[in-house]
Design an enzyme around this catalytic site. Structure first.
Site, PDB file in Angstrom:
ATOM      1  N   LEU A 216      44.917  36.225  32.958  1.00  0.00           N
ATOM      2  CA  LEU A 216      45.338  36.137  34.482  1.00  0.00           C
ATOM      3  C   LEU A 216      44.280  36.161  35.636  1.00  0.00           C
ATOM      4  O   LEU A 216      44.306  35.567  36.549  1.00  0.00           O
ATOM      5  CB  LEU A 216      46.358  37.351  35.139  1.00  0.00           C
ATOM      6  CG  LEU A 216      47.568  37.283  34.396  1.00  0.00           C
ATOM      7  CD1 LEU A 216      48.397  38.481  34.388  1.00  0.00           C
ATOM      8  CD2 LEU A 216      48.600  36.063  34.611  1.00  0.00           C
ATOM      9  N   GLY A 217      43.025  36.826  35.113  1.00  0.00           N
ATOM     10  CA  GLY A 217      41.707  36.964  35.701  1.00  0.00           C
ATOM     11  C   GLY A 217      40.935  37.860  35.241  1.00  0.00           C
ATOM     12  O   GLY A 217      40.911  38.311  34.188  1.00  0.00           O
TER      13      GLY A 217
ATOM     14  N   GLY B 189      36.533  43.970  37.884  1.00  0.00           N
ATOM     15  CA  GLY B 189      35.566  45.197  37.516  1.00  0.00           C
ATOM     16  C   GLY B 189      35.950  45.875  36.200  1.00  0.00           C
ATOM     17  O   GLY B 189      34.832  46.218  35.411  1.00  0.00           O
TER      18      GLY B 189
ATOM     19  N   VAL C 171      42.336  40.353  32.430  1.00  0.00           N
ATOM     20  CA  VAL C 171      43.628  40.898  32.682  1.00  0.00           C
ATOM     21  C   VAL C 171      44.548  39.840  32.049  1.00  0.00           C
ATOM     22  O   VAL C 171      44.262  38.726  32.267  1.00  0.00           O
ATOM     23  CB  VAL C 171      44.085  41.130  34.059  1.00  0.00           C
ATOM     24  CG1 VAL C 171      45.694  41.527  34.130  1.00  0.00           C
ATOM     25  CG2 VAL C 171      43.099  42.225  34.868  1.00  0.00           C
TER      26      VAL C 171
ATOM     27  N   ASP D 259      38.970  51.441  47.316  1.00  0.00           N
ATOM     28  CA  ASP D 259      38.567  50.042  47.165  1.00  0.00           C
ATOM     29  C   ASP D 259      39.909  49.132  47.533  1.00  0.00           C
ATOM     30  O   ASP D 259      40.200  48.150  46.618  1.00  0.00           O
ATOM     31  CB  ASP D 259      38.359  49.811  45.426  1.00  0.00           C
ATOM     32  CG  ASP D 259      37.698  48.418  45.204  1.00  0.00           C
ATOM     33  OD1 ASP D 259      37.055  48.109  46.047  1.00  0.00           O
ATOM     34  OD2 ASP D 259      37.657  48.046  44.160  1.00  0.00           O
TER      35      ASP D 259
END
Length: 335
Positions: A24-25, A28, A32, A143
């Site tokens: 998915l991506g 940091g 995923v 964050d």
């Protein structure tokens, strides 16, 4: 850690052995993956990368914190997997991915009507209020950014990524750290420069997020012809000229509620004021979003510039944020 534990084989099978097609991506923490359990439940698996700037401490921190949190605007942790050197967190799957994939895309942003924009804004605000005030633990996220706001099948927002979060005691107001973590462009000045963080530094990040949602432009990397600075400065210039509506995305201006648009932008300026004590609490932000009461005028804002390298850590992955920067603060005085 008080969370369900998944077998490595179960996760490997669910993700087709961490197939590239299921990726998915990458953030940091590491990559995923989307997965499907034997019972048909879809999951998102965060797999700690060996090259990640985040390590076992962040892994345990996220698992411990989010396992204790239950709110409709926070992503739900289903469990974890620890197998040899492998560290993984298993979450509910968010089919519409992250907010930044919509608001910074000229085509996909039009999927989000003003009513959906406003629902997302209010949902993030309520989620942050829960973290600061209503949860069993008082939590500072540290964050908050558009890529850490996930969207479910009905475009409801859920705050994610608690690896950098910190808990506060009941009477604790702020804390100090020598290790500044987070994403440049969303950091409050007192945190970026002096390592001081509090609920008000999260409020600053929310203000930036609010500006980005309404303008469809990133604070960091913002460009405007014949003008220097970032999105904050651009918003401040327009505020002083009485033309704040010019900041909003044209699609929202054409189809949205102009009074609510202006109100949200006004609230964002209150959130990004330079001094923490001038910023509203998230409880006040939620009230301001839900009422028509008169808002106070914003004072000077906090502007962040990036110059020479200095020692700092960023939790960002491939979203264009730098992990080493020197950040200085300056002001523009209101006339």
């Amino acid at each position: 850690m008080d969370v369900a534990v998944f077998e490595f084989g179960t996760i490997a099978q669910a993700t087709d052995s961490f197939s590239f097609m299921n990726k998915l991506g990458h953030g940091g923490f590491g990559p995923v993956y989307k997965g499907t359990l034997a019972n048909g439940q879809e999951i998102a698996v965060k797999r700690l990368s060996k090259s990640s700037g985040q390590g076992p401490n962040e892994f345990k921190n996220e698992a411990k914190l989010i396992a204790k949190l239950q709110h409709r605007n926070l992503v739900r942790l289903l469990g974890c997997c620890i197998h040899g050197d492998e560290r993984m967190l298993v979450y509910e799957y968010m089919p519409n991915r992250s907010l930044d994939k919509f608001i910074f895309d000229e085509t996909r942003c039009r999927v989000l009507t003003w009513s959906k924009h406003f629902r997302i804004i209010c949902g993030v605000a309520r989620g942050l209020l829960y973290l600061h005030q209503d949860s069993r633990l008082r939590i500072i996220h540290r964050d908050l950014k558009t890529s850490n706001v996930l969207l479910d099948s009905e475009m409801n927002p859920k705050i994610s990524d608690f690896g950098m979060a910190r808990t506060f005691g009941g009477d604790q107001i702020e804390a100090n750290t020598n290790r500044v973590v987070g994403t440049y462009g969303y950091m409050a000045p007192e945190y970026a420069i002096d390592g001081l963080f509090s609920a008000k530094s999260d409020v600053f990040s929310f203000g930036i997020l609010l500006l980005e949602i309404i303008s469809g432009r990133k604070n960091r990397g913002f460009y405007h012809s014949n003008q220097s600075g970032n999105l904050i400065e651009h918003a401040w210039r327009l505020w002083k000229k009485g033309k704040l509506l010019d900041l909003a995305d044209e699609f929202l201006v054409e189809t949205g509620d102009l009074s609510k648009l202006l109100r949200c932008m006004h609230i964002s300026l209150l959130c990004i004021q330079l001094y923490p004590e001038d910023r509203p609490s998230m409880a006040s932000v939620v009230l301001m979003l839900g009422s028509d009461n008169e808002l106070p005028l914003p004072k000077e804002l906090g502007f962040l510039f990036h110059k020479k390298p200095f020692e700092a850590n960023s939790s960002s992955g491939n979203d264009g944020s730098s992990s080493r920067n020197e950040i200085s603060s300056s002001l523009l005085e209101a006339r």
